[in-house]
Design a protein around this motif. Structure first.
Motif, PDB file in Angstrom:
ATOM      1  N   ASP A  39      14.446 -43.659 -60.302  1.00 48.51           N
ATOM      2  CA  ASP A  39      13.503 -44.021 -61.365  1.00 48.51           C
ATOM      3  C   ASP A  39      12.509 -45.006 -60.759  1.00 48.51           C
ATOM      4  O   ASP A  39      12.764 -46.211 -60.727  1.00 48.51           O
ATOM      5  CB  ASP A  39      14.263 -44.657 -62.530  1.00 48.51           C
ATOM      6  CG  ASP A  39      13.360 -44.972 -63.710  1.00 48.51           C
ATOM      7  OD1 ASP A  39      12.227 -44.443 -63.747  1.00 48.51           O
ATOM      8  OD2 ASP A  39      13.761 -45.771 -64.575  1.00 48.51           O
ATOM      9  N   PRO A  40      11.367 -44.538 -60.257  1.00 46.51           N
ATOM     10  CA  PRO A  40      10.476 -45.427 -59.501  1.00 46.51           C
ATOM     11  C   PRO A  40       9.668 -46.346 -60.411  1.00 46.51           C
ATOM     12  O   PRO A  40       9.533 -46.112 -61.619  1.00 46.51           O
ATOM     13  CB  PRO A  40       9.553 -44.442 -58.766  1.00 46.51           C
ATOM     14  CG  PRO A  40       9.518 -43.245 -59.655  1.00 46.51           C
ATOM     15  CD  PRO A  40      10.869 -43.156 -60.312  1.00 46.51           C
ATOM     16  N   LEU A  41       9.125 -47.390 -59.809  1.00 46.31           N
ATOM     17  CA  LEU A  41       8.245 -48.294 -60.537  1.00 46.31           C
ATOM     18  C   LEU A  41       6.990 -47.550 -60.986  1.00 46.31           C
ATOM     19  O   LEU A  41       6.510 -46.640 -60.310  1.00 46.31           O
ATOM     20  CB  LEU A  41       7.842 -49.476 -59.646  1.00 46.31           C
ATOM     21  CG  LEU A  41       8.944 -50.457 -59.261  1.00 46.31           C
ATOM     22  CD1 LEU A  41       8.417 -51.457 -58.239  1.00 46.31           C
ATOM     23  CD2 LEU A  41       9.480 -51.190 -60.483  1.00 46.31           C
ATOM     24  N   ARG A  42       6.485 -47.935 -62.129  1.00 44.79           N
ATOM     25  CA  ARG A  42       5.224 -47.368 -62.588  1.00 44.79           C
ATOM     26  C   ARG A  42       4.103 -47.731 -61.611  1.00 44.79           C
ATOM     27  O   ARG A  42       4.108 -48.833 -61.037  1.00 44.79           O
ATOM     28  CB  ARG A  42       4.861 -47.916 -63.974  1.00 44.79           C
ATOM     29  CG  ARG A  42       5.777 -47.467 -65.096  1.00 44.79           C
ATOM     30  CD  ARG A  42       5.348 -48.135 -66.387  1.00 44.79           C
ATOM     31  NE  ARG A  42       6.232 -47.807 -67.495  1.00 44.79           N
ATOM     32  CZ  ARG A  42       6.018 -46.823 -68.350  1.00 44.79           C
ATOM     33  NH1 ARG A  42       4.935 -46.066 -68.208  1.00 44.79           N
ATOM     34  NH2 ARG A  42       6.860 -46.581 -69.329  1.00 44.79           N
ATOM     35  N   ARG A  43       3.171 -46.822 -61.473  1.00 41.24           N
ATOM     36  CA  ARG A  43       2.075 -47.079 -60.542  1.00 41.24           C
ATOM     37  C   ARG A  43       1.217 -48.254 -60.978  1.00 41.24           C
ATOM     38  O   ARG A  43       0.601 -48.926 -60.151  1.00 41.24           O
ATOM     39  CB  ARG A  43       1.207 -45.824 -60.418  1.00 41.24           C
ATOM     40  CG  ARG A  43       1.914 -44.676 -59.708  1.00 41.24           C
ATOM     41  CD  ARG A  43       1.120 -43.395 -59.813  1.00 41.24           C
ATOM     42  NE  ARG A  43       1.779 -42.288 -59.139  1.00 41.24           N
ATOM     43  CZ  ARG A  43       1.452 -41.020 -59.299  1.00 41.24           C
ATOM     44  NH1 ARG A  43       0.455 -40.705 -60.111  1.00 41.24           N
ATOM     45  NH2 ARG A  43       2.087 -40.074 -58.648  1.00 41.24           N
ATOM     46  N   ASP A  44       1.154 -48.502 -62.288  1.00 36.84           N
ATOM     47  CA  ASP A  44       0.303 -49.581 -62.772  1.00 36.84           C
ATOM     48  C   ASP A  44       1.066 -50.889 -62.971  1.00 36.84           C
ATOM     49  O   ASP A  44       0.500 -51.860 -63.484  1.00 36.84           O
ATOM     50  CB  ASP A  44      -0.370 -49.180 -64.081  1.00 36.84           C
ATOM     51  CG  ASP A  44       0.636 -48.734 -65.148  1.00 36.84           C
ATOM     52  OD1 ASP A  44       1.833 -48.629 -64.823  1.00 36.84           O
ATOM     53  OD2 ASP A  44       0.212 -48.468 -66.287  1.00 36.84           O
ATOM     54  N   ALA A  45       2.347 -50.946 -62.548  1.00 36.36           N
ATOM     55  CA  ALA A  45       3.154 -52.149 -62.814  1.00 36.36           C
ATOM     56  C   ALA A  45       2.622 -53.358 -62.054  1.00 36.36           C
ATOM     57  O   ALA A  45       2.431 -54.438 -62.638  1.00 36.36           O
ATOM     58  CB  ALA A  45       4.612 -51.897 -62.453  1.00 36.36           C
ATOM     59  N   ALA A  46       2.385 -53.223 -60.754  1.00 38.10           N
ATOM     60  CA  ALA A  46       1.934 -54.371 -59.964  1.00 38.10           C
ATOM     61  C   ALA A  46       0.569 -54.868 -60.438  1.00 38.10           C
ATOM     62  O   ALA A  46       0.335 -56.081 -60.558  1.00 38.10           O
ATOM     63  CB  ALA A  46       1.882 -53.996 -58.483  1.00 38.10           C
TER      64      ALA A  46
END
Length: 778
Positions: free
Chosen positions: A451-458
Motif C-alpha cells: 500500500d504505497p504512499l500517495r503521490r501528493d502526500a509529501a
C-alpha cells in the motif's frame, strides 16, 4: 457492569441545548426586519413619518426576543457574546424613539446570524453509522442446528457461525479452520490476515474467507465494536465548544462600549448621547464582516472539494498548529498495489504478471484484484482460466493455457532456488507482500504488493508546514516497520504505531494539551480520535461513513492534498476576518468618541455605521478569491498532459522491472541469449522511454511554466533527462562492443550492470519527483 448504548441526540436537540438558533428562526427574522425597513422607507418617502416609525419600531421589536434568547444561550455557556451589545442598542433606540436606527441594527443582527448559522447548518456529529455497521443478529449453533438470534441474546461461550463477508458480531476465538479476516475497519491495515484456531478475533472485523466458527468471549455490549461507539460518543461530548471569533473580540469590546456610553451619559446628562454611542458601537464588523469572511472561506473550500461543518470549525482550523494523520487510506491509498514483478530466469515479468492475473480474474480477494488491475493497466491480454478453485489463506489454483498453475502463498516445503530466496529478501527489505505464481508445481515468479504512499502526500505536508503547522504526527494501527518507513519518507515529527482506538484517543488528548490539534483519518477506527480532536478531518471519498459523521471537515475527493487546501483557505479567511473585525472596530471607536461628544445623533450614527459595514464587508469578501499561497488553477491542456504522463509512467514501470531483472541475470560471461535480451531491452528503452522524456520536455514543462513559472522544477527534470539519455547510450555502446568483438570483458559486464541498476534508480526517482511536484489535477 456493561455499558448499554444510549440513543444519540438529534442535531436539533443538541443545537437547542447549546443555545444555537434554528435556521428557520434566523431566516424569518431576516425577512421580517428587511420587510419592516423597506416598508418604513416607502412610508417615509410618501410623507407618512408616523407609519414609517411604526414599521421601523415593529422591526426593532421583532429582533429583541430572539436576540435575548441568543444572549441567554451564550450566558449559559459561560460567556457574554457579541449579541449583548446589539440587544442594548435595540432597547436604547426604542427608549429614545430612534426607530430607524433600531431597524438598521435589527437587519444587521439578522443578517449576521443568518450568515453564521447557514454555515453551521451542515453540522451533523451523530455517530449512527457506527451502529449501522454493527450487526443486529448472529447465527448461534444449538446442537446440530444453526439459529438466528438477536445480538443481545449472545452469551459468553456461545458458538457462533460467521459467514463469508459477514461482520464478526462479538469478541471471541476461532474454532476449527483458520479464519481469513479483513481487519481494516479497526486497524486500517488493508491486507487480509489469518487467525488460526484458538486465536482471538475482535468484533467489527469482516470475514474475508470461508465460514468459520467463533466461541464468544464477551457479550455484544462488552465487545470491541461497542467500545468504539462509546469512545466516539464520549470524545465528542468532551470536546470544548467552539467560541466564535466575534465573541472573543466582544469580550473586551462590550465593556469598553458600556463604559463609553455610561461616561457620555454621566458627563452630558443626555440619554440620546448614550444611545448614539451604543448605536455606532453596534458591533456590525463582528456581526457581519467576520461571518462574511468566514462564510466566503467556506465557499472557497467547498469549491475545492472540502466540506467544513461551520464557521467556528474554519476559525479553529486556521489557528491549529499540530496535525495528526492516520496512515492507511490517508497518507496511503488504502488498498494494495503491484509494486514489483519478479520472474524466474527463464521468464519475463510481463509473462508472470499476465499468467497470475489470468488465474486471479475470478477471485474476490483484494490482492487478486490488485494483480488483475495491474495487468490490465499494462495492457496485457489475459487468458481464460479453467478448473479454478480457491482455498482461503492459500490462494487460487487452476489451468491456464493448458498448464496447472497456482497463485498465492509458497508452501513451506517448496523448492527455493537462489532467485526465490533473493526475491523473498527483496520483499522483506521493501516491506511488500509476495504473491507467488507456480507452474506445474515449480515457482515461476512473484508479484510484490504494497500500500504505497500517495503521490501528493509529501507535497501536502510541505504545504501544511508552509501554512503554519508546526508539528506533524503519524497515528496508525499498522505495524511499526511500515509506519516508521512512511514517517521517515515524509519527514514527520513523530510516529505512534500499532494503536488501538483507545490508544489514538490517548495520543490526541496528549497533543491537545500543547496546541490546537487536527486529526485526519478515514476509517471506523479513526472516528473516536476525530471526535476527540479540536478539528476532525475525514477522507470521505472512500472512507467510512462513521469517520465522516464524526468529523468536522470532510474531504469529498480521495486526495489528501485537499487537506492543505483547507488549511490554507482557513488561515487566509481567518486573517481577513480578523483584519475586517479590527478595522471595523477601530472605525467604530472613532465614531463612538464623536457620538459621546454630541457630534453624532443616533440615526446619523446608524448611517455612518452602515458606511463602516460596507467597507469591512468589501474587505471580507476578499476571502472568495484565491490567495497567493493557494494552488493556481491548471489549464485544460496542462491537466491533459499531466494525466497522459502519469499514465505513461504506469506503463513504463514494467520496463523498469525488466531493466532491474536483466541486471540481476547478467552472468560474468554473457552468452548469445543474454545479448539478445539486452538488445531487446535497449530497443525498448530507445523506442519507449526516451520519446516519453523528450515529449515531457517539449510539451508538458512549457505548459506548466505558464501556470507556475518555477524554473527549478524544469531544470531538475532536464538534468535527469540528460542523465537518462547518457546511460541509455552507454548501454547501447556496450552492446555494440560485444557485437563487434569476441564478447564482453568482465570490466564491461560490471559497468553494464552498474548502468542498468543506475538507470532503474534514476528513472524511478525522476518519475517520483515529477509526480510529487506536479500540480494535482481535479
Amino acid at each position: 457492569m456493561h455499558h448499554r448504548l444510549r440513543p444519540i441526540p438529534t442535531e436539533a436537540v443538541r443545537r437547542a441545548a447549546a443555545g444555537i438558533p434554528q435556521p428557520r428562526l434566523e431566516q424569518a427574522l431576516l425577512s421580517v426586519t428587511a420587510a419592516a425597513l423597506t416598508a418604513g422607507g416607502a412610508a417615509w418617502l410618501t410623507d407618512a413619518p408616523a407609519a414609517a416609525d411604526l414599521c421601523w419600531a415593529l422591526g426593532t421589536l421583532a429582533a429583541i426576543p430572539p436576540a435575548l434568547a441568543w444572549v441567554l444561550g451564550a450566558l449559559r455557556r459561560g460567556h457574554a457574546g457579541v449579541d449583548l451589545i446589539a440587544v442594548l442598542a435595540l432597547a436604547g433606540t426604542l427608549a429614545v424613539r430612534e426607530y430607524l436606527a433600531g431597524a438598521l441594527i435589527a437587519l444587521m443582527l439578522a443578517s449576521g446570524r443568518t450568515l453564521e448559522t447557514g454555515a453551521q447548518r451542515r453540522a451533523s456529529h451523530d455517530l449512527r453509522s457506527l451502529l449501522e455497521h454493527a450487526p443486529r443478529s448472529a447465527r448461534r449453533r444449538s446442537g446440530e442446528d444453526v439459529v438466528l438470534v438477536p445480538l443481545d441474546e449472545i452469551a459468553v461461550d456461545d458458538v457462533l457461525v460467521v459467514g463469508p463477508g459477514e461482520v464478526v458480531p462479538v469478541d471471541g476465538r476461532v474454532l476449527g479452520a483458520t479464519a481469513v479476516l479483513d481487519e481494516s475497519v479497526l486497524t486500517g491495515e488493508p491486507m487480509a490476515v489469518e487467525r488460526a484456531a484458538g486465536r482471538p478475533v475482535r468484533s467489527g472485523v469482516v470475514n474475508a474467507g470461508h465460514a468459520f466458527d467463533l466461541r464468544a468471549d464477551a457479550t455484544a455490549q462488552a465487545s470491541t465494536y461497542a467500545g468504539i461507539v462509546r469512545l466516539a460518543r464520549e470524545a465528542e461530548a468532551e470536546s470544548a465548544p467552539v467560541v466564535r471569533l466575534a465573541d472573543r473580540y466582544a469580550a473586551w469590546f462590550l465593556p469598553l462600549t458600556l463604559a463609553v456610553a455610561g461616561l457620555a451619559w454621566l458627563v452630558s446628562g443626555s440619554t440620546v448621547r448614550a444611545v448614539a454611542v451604543l448605536v455606532v458601537a453596534t458591533p456590525c464588523p463582528l456581526l457581519l464582516a467576520a461571518p462574511v469572511a468566514v462564510v466566503s472561506g467556506l465557499s472557497r473550500a467547498s469549491r475545492s472539494g472540502v466540506v467544513i461543518r461551520g464557521g467556528g470549525v474554519l476559525e479553529v482550523l486556521g489557528r491549529a498548529r499540530t496535525v495528526l494523520l492516520d496512515k492507511t487510506g490517508t497518507l496511503t491509498g488504502g488498498h494494495p498495489q503491484v509494486v514489483d514483478v519478479i520472474a524466474a530466469p527463464a521468464r519475463t515479468p510481463e509473462d508472470v504478471l499476465r499468467l497470475a492475473a489470468s488465474l486471479d480474474q475470478y477471485s474476490p480477494h483484494v490482492l487478486a484484484h490488485a494483480v488483475v488491475d495491474a495487468a490490465r493497466e499494462r495492457g496485457l491480454r489475459l487468458s481464460p482460466p479453467a478448473d479454478v478453485a480457491e482455498e482461503p489463506g492459500r490462494g487460487a489454483t487452476g489451468i491456464v493455457e493448458g498448464r496447472r498453475m497456482a497463485v498465492g502463498r509458497l508452501a513451506a516445503d517448496a523448492d527455493r532456488p537462489e532467485w526465490v530466496r533473493a526475491a523473498e529478501n527483496r520483499a522483506l527489505l521493501d516491506g511488500s507482500a509476495l504473491v507467488w505464481l507456480t507452474v506445474d508445481g515449480r515457482p515461476a515468479g512473484a508479484v510484490g504488493l504494497r500500500d504505497p504512499l500517495r503521490r501528493d502526500a509529501a507535497r501536502t505536508l510541505r504545504r501544511l508546514r508552509g501554512a503554519g503547522v508546526q508539528r506533524l504526527v503519524l497515528l496508525t494501527g499498522d505495524r511499526s516497520e511500515p509506519a516508521r518507513e512512511a514517517a521517515a519518507a515524509l519527514g514527520l515529527d513523530a510516529v505512534h504505531a500499532e494503536l488501538t482506538p483507545e490508544g489514538k484517543i490517548t495520543a490526541v488528548r496528549a497533543e491537545r494539551a500543547h496546541a490546537l490539534t487536527v486529526m485526519v483519518g478515514d476509517g471506523v477506527n479513526d472516528a473516536p480520535a476525530l471526535a476527540a480532536a479540536d478539528v476532525g478531518v475525514a477522507m470521505g471519498a472512500r472512507g467510512s461513513t462513521a469517520s465522516s459523521e464524526a468529523a468536522d471537515i470532510v474531504l469529498t475527493a480521495d486526495r489528501v492534498d485537499r487537506l492543505a487546501d483547507a488549511v490554507t483557505i482557513a488561515v487566509r479567511a481567518r486573517r481577513i476576518a480578523v483584519q475586517s473585525a479590527l478595522g471595523g472596530m477601530g472605525m467604530s471607536l472613532a465614531a463612538m468618541a464623536a457620538a459621546a461628544a454630541g457630534l453624532l445623533a443616533p440615526a446619523a450614527g446608524a448611517l455612518l455605521q452602515e458606511g463602516i459595514d460596507v467597507a469591512v464587508i468589501l474587505n471580507a469578501l476578499r476571502s472568495l478569491r484565491p490567495g497567493r499561497a493557494e494552488r493556481s488553477p491548471l489549464s485544460p491542456s496542462a491537466e491533459a498532459l499531466i494525466r497522459r504522463s502519469a499514465a505513461e509512467h504506469e506503463k513504463l514501470n514494467a520496463l523498469l522491472d525488466a531493466v532491474r531483472d536483466t541486471a540481476d541475470r547478467i552472468p560474468a560471461e554473457p552468452g548469445e541469449r543474454h545479448l539478445r535480451e539486452l538488445r531487446e531491452l535497449h530497443q525498448a528503452l530507445v523506442e519507449r522511454l526516451l520519446p516519453h522524456e523528450r515529449a515531457e520536455e517539449r510539451e508538458l514543462y512549457p505548459e506548466l511554466a505558464r501556470t507556475s513559472p518555477d524554473s527549478a522544477l524544469v531544470a531538475a527534470s532536464s538534468c535527469a533527462r540528460t542523465e537518462i539519455e547518457r546511460i541509455v547510450r552507454r548501454i547501447g555502446a556496450h552492446i555494440e562492443l560485444a557485437d563487434s568483438g569476441p564478447g564482453m570483458t568482465s570490466a564491461q559486464v560490471d559497468d553494464l550492470r552498474a548502468c542498468l541498476y543506475g538507470l532503474d534508480a534514476i528513472v524511478r526517482l525522476h518519475f517520483a519527483q515529477e509526480e510529487e511536484t506536479w500540480p494535482s489535477t481535479s
